[in-house]
Design a protein around this motif. Sequence first.
Motif, PDB file in Angstrom:
ATOM      1  N   ASP A 164      12.444  89.334  37.363  1.00  0.00           N
ATOM      2  CA  ASP A 164      11.640  90.203  38.210  1.00  0.00           C
ATOM      3  C   ASP A 164      10.204  89.725  38.284  1.00  0.00           C
ATOM      4  N   ARG A 165       9.705  89.221  37.169  1.00  0.00           N
ATOM      5  CA  ARG A 165       8.327  88.721  37.145  1.00  0.00           C
ATOM      6  C   ARG A 165       8.190  87.461  37.994  1.00  0.00           C
ATOM      7  N   MET A 166       9.187  86.606  37.984  1.00  0.00           N
ATOM      8  CA  MET A 166       9.127  85.396  38.804  1.00  0.00           C
ATOM      9  C   MET A 166       9.071  85.748  40.288  1.00  0.00           C
ATOM     10  N   LEU A 167       9.842  86.744  40.688  1.00  0.00           N
ATOM     11  CA  LEU A 167       9.789  87.164  42.084  1.00  0.00           C
ATOM     12  C   LEU A 167       8.457  87.822  42.407  1.00  0.00           C
ATOM     13  N   ASP A 168       7.951  88.630  41.484  1.00  0.00           N
ATOM     14  CA  ASP A 168       6.679  89.312  41.708  1.00  0.00           C
ATOM     15  C   ASP A 168       5.528  88.320  41.813  1.00  0.00           C
ATOM     16  N   MET A 169       5.650  87.180  41.162  1.00  0.00           N
ATOM     17  CA  MET A 169       4.607  86.158  41.210  1.00  0.00           C
ATOM     18  C   MET A 169       4.748  85.244  42.425  1.00  0.00           C
ATOM     19  N   GLY A 170       5.733  85.503  43.283  1.00  0.00           N
ATOM     20  CA  GLY A 170       5.869  84.724  44.506  1.00  0.00           C
ATOM     21  C   GLY A 170       6.691  83.465  44.364  1.00  0.00           C
ATOM     22  N   PHE A 171       7.577  83.392  43.355  1.00  0.00           N
ATOM     23  CA  PHE A 171       8.372  82.189  43.119  1.00  0.00           C
ATOM     24  C   PHE A 171       9.713  82.197  43.860  1.00  0.00           C
ATOM     25  N   LYS A 172       9.907  83.128  44.778  1.00  0.00           N
ATOM     26  CA  LYS A 172      11.191  83.179  45.491  1.00  0.00           C
ATOM     27  C   LYS A 172      11.518  81.849  46.179  1.00  0.00           C
TER      28      LYS A 172
END
Length: 419
Positions: free
Chosen positions: A134-142
Motif C-alpha cells: 500500500d505504501r508503494m502505491l501511495d508513493m506513486g510506484f504503480k
Amino acid sequence: MHSPTPVQAAAIPPALAGQDIIGTAQTGTGKTAAFLVPAIERLHQANGVGQRRTALVLAPTRELAEQIHGWALRLGGHLRPAVIVGGVAYGPQIQVLRNRPGLLVATPGRLVDLLDRGVVDLRTVAILVLDEADRMLDMGFKPQLDRILRAVPAERQTMLFSATLPTELTTLVRTHVRNPARVDVGRLAAPPSRATQDVYLVRPDDKTPLLLSVLDEHPGTVLVFARTKHRTDRLTRALQHAGHRAQRLHANRTQAQRREALDGFRGGRYRVLIATDIAARGIDVTGIGRVINYDLPQTVEDYVHRIGRTARAGSHGHASSFASPDERGQLQAIERHLGKPLPRRAVAVTRAGEAHRAPQHAALRNGTPAARDNAPASIETRGRRPTGRAQRPFNPRRRESAFGRSRRQRDRFAVAAEQ
C-alpha cells in the motif's frame, strides 16, 4: 524468541506449500520472517535439483530494503542476498548483480532503472514478495510495479503484505495474485496493543519547548516524527544546542548519512532520532521507549506505522502526539480510526518559554480572565473565529485533499530523492 509470532504461524505453512499469500498484520509483528523463511526454504529445495530459481523482495524505502536484507543475510546467507536501492552509485550494484544473487531486495525505482539498462534479469524469479504494498502505491510506484510485474515470470509464487487494502491495491491483487491464502492477524491497520498513547494540545510555537521538556522528563531512546525535511533539520539543531545527542533522517540525506544515523541510533550514539514519514519505513530498532509525533501525520496509516516503531517484539512502549489547533482534522480522523479519544495531556507555557505538563486545567475550570489568557489553546475550542491561515478550521469537504491527493502528490516529488 523461539516460537513463531501469530503472523508467522499463519503465513509460513501455506507459503511453504507454494500458495500465494495476502497478509495484513500490525507493524512489528514479525512479518519479515513470515515471508523470508518460506522463500529461503523453497529456494533451497528448488535449487537442489539442478534448477536456478531466485526470489525478489520489493520494499518502498531504502531503510526497509536494508532491514530486510539484513534478515536475509542471517537466515539465508548461502543465497548471497543482495540489496538494490537508490542514493548510491550504480557501479557496485551492477557488480553485485553479475554475481547472480539468489535473493534480491530492491526498491522499485532503482530496480526499474537497472532493468532499463539491461543489467538485471528477472526471468529466474520464482518467488515475488511485495512488502508494504500500500505504501508503494501511495508513493506513486504503480508504473514501476507494472514494469516489474511484466518482467517476472507469470508462473511464480506471490506474497503480498500490506497494512491496508485500498481499491488500487485490490485491483493489483486480482490481476497478479492467484487463489491466495488470506493471513489477517489482529485488527487491520491498528497500533501495537502494548503501546500506550496520549496527545498534548499545544500551540504551534510551543511544540519545541514542549519537546525539550518531555525529553528532559523521560530518559531512554526517543523517535520523533516531523512533517518536513526543513523542520527535521531545525529540530535537530535545536536539540543538539540543548545538549541532546540527536540526529536526523530524511530523503535529502545521502545513503551513507542515513545509514550512519540509523546505526548511531541503534548503537546508542544518538539518543534521539528525528525523521520524516518517507524515511521512517524500515526503522527497526529494538528498545525504542517513546515515539513523539511532533507533527500529526496526514493519514491514519502513517500514524499506525509511526506508533509501530515502539512496543515491538512483545515489548512495551509509549507514543505521544503534539496537536495544534490547525491539526484538529488529523486528530479527529485518528480517533475515529482507533474508536476512542486519545487521553489528553495539557501543557502550560511559562514566561521563559518552557513548556510543562499540567495534568488538570484547574485554572480553566475556575474561568478567571487571567487563567484563560495564560491557558494553552485547545483543539476542542468552539465558537471562536480563527485568525490567520494556520488557525483555519478543518473543512470536511477537503478531506480527500488533506488525507489523499495532496499527500500522494508530495510523496511523488519525494520519490526522486528517495530513489
